[in-house]
Design an enzyme around this catalytic site. Structure first.
Site, PDB file in Angstrom:
ATOM      1  N   SER A 140      38.028   8.232 -11.772  1.00  0.00           N
ATOM      2  CA  SER A 140      37.899   7.753 -10.400  1.00  0.00           C
ATOM      3  C   SER A 140      36.879   6.631 -10.259  1.00  0.00           C
ATOM      4  O   SER A 140      36.303   6.146 -11.230  1.00  0.00           O
ATOM      5  CB  SER A 140      37.536   8.886  -9.441  1.00  0.00           C
ATOM      6  N   THR A 180      42.965   3.680  -9.199  1.00  0.00           N
ATOM      7  CA  THR A 180      42.314   4.975  -9.337  1.00  0.00           C
ATOM      8  C   THR A 180      42.162   5.571  -7.945  1.00  0.00           C
ATOM      9  O   THR A 180      42.692   5.037  -6.973  1.00  0.00           O
ATOM     10  CB  THR A 180      40.955   4.833 -10.066  1.00  0.00           C
ATOM     11  N   TYR A 181      41.457   6.686  -7.873  1.00  0.00           N
ATOM     12  CA  TYR A 181      41.196   7.313  -6.573  1.00  0.00           C
ATOM     13  C   TYR A 181      39.696   7.304  -6.317  1.00  0.00           C
ATOM     14  O   TYR A 181      38.885   7.156  -7.240  1.00  0.00           O
ATOM     15  CB  TYR A 181      41.753   8.734  -6.531  1.00  0.00           C
ATOM     16  N   GLY A 241      35.297   7.616 -16.054  1.00  0.00           N
ATOM     17  CA  GLY A 241      36.368   7.906 -16.996  1.00  0.00           C
ATOM     18  C   GLY A 241      36.836   6.649 -17.703  1.00  0.00           C
ATOM     19  O   GLY A 241      36.059   5.731 -17.972  1.00  0.00           O
ATOM     20  N   ALA A 242      38.132   6.607 -17.993  1.00  0.00           N
ATOM     21  CA  ALA A 242      38.696   5.481 -18.751  1.00  0.00           C
ATOM     22  C   ALA A 242      38.440   4.133 -18.072  1.00  0.00           C
ATOM     23  O   ALA A 242      38.276   3.117 -18.753  1.00  0.00           O
ATOM     24  CB  ALA A 242      40.199   5.696 -18.943  1.00  0.00           C
ATOM     25  N   ALA A 243      38.382   4.114 -16.746  1.00  0.00           N
ATOM     26  CA  ALA A 243      38.132   2.860 -16.022  1.00  0.00           C
ATOM     27  C   ALA A 243      36.781   2.248 -16.387  1.00  0.00           C
ATOM     28  O   ALA A 243      36.598   1.036 -16.268  1.00  0.00           O
ATOM     29  CB  ALA A 243      38.217   3.096 -14.516  1.00  0.00           C
TER      30      ALA A 243
END
Length: 127
Positions: free
Chosen positions: A25, A57-58, A73-75
């Site tokens: 997120s 994303t959120y 995360g991955a972002a």
């Protein structure tokens, strides 16, 4: 007919954190979320002005008035602390609504404090 339209955006926010170990997120200062009518868990697009990366994303709310913009995360692999990003939310509108809706745009300084809040005019004319 329905159209996917920009609902709001935070323009040139500065990334304050990147947390690869978080589940995922983007964390956004709650005051900025309210100013742009972005809700917790709402889907957003993030555009990195420094490297051209785009991701979806959120949102999760961050501490009010903290200026936090944290990719999780991955972002987190697509940003560096200090990068400028544009955070865009969208809404599905009917054709009539799309011609009348004015998105909210928040311009921020380097500390992610709003400097200007506008409602963009549709087709160059305020409804």
């Amino acid at each position: 007919m329905f159209r996917m339209m920009m609902k709001s955006k935070i323009h040139k926010a500065t990334v304050t954190e990147a947390n690869l170990q978080y589940v995922g997120s983007i964390t956004i200062d709650s005051a900025l979320m309210e100013a742009t009518d972005i809700l917790p868990n709402e889907k957003v697009q993030v555009v990195n002005n420094n490297n051209g990366a785009r991701l979806e994303t959120y949102v999760i709310p961050g501490e009010r008035n903290s200026g936090v913009i944290c990719l999780n995360g991955a972002a987190a692999r697509l940003v560096q602390v200090g990068d400028q990003v544009i955070i865009i939310s969208y809404a599905m509108l009917t054709d009539d609504e799309a011609h009348q809706y004015n998105p909210k745009i928040i311009f921020v300084n380097d500390q992610n404090v709003p400097t200007k809040i506008v409602e963009e005019e549709v087709h160059g004319q305020k409804s």
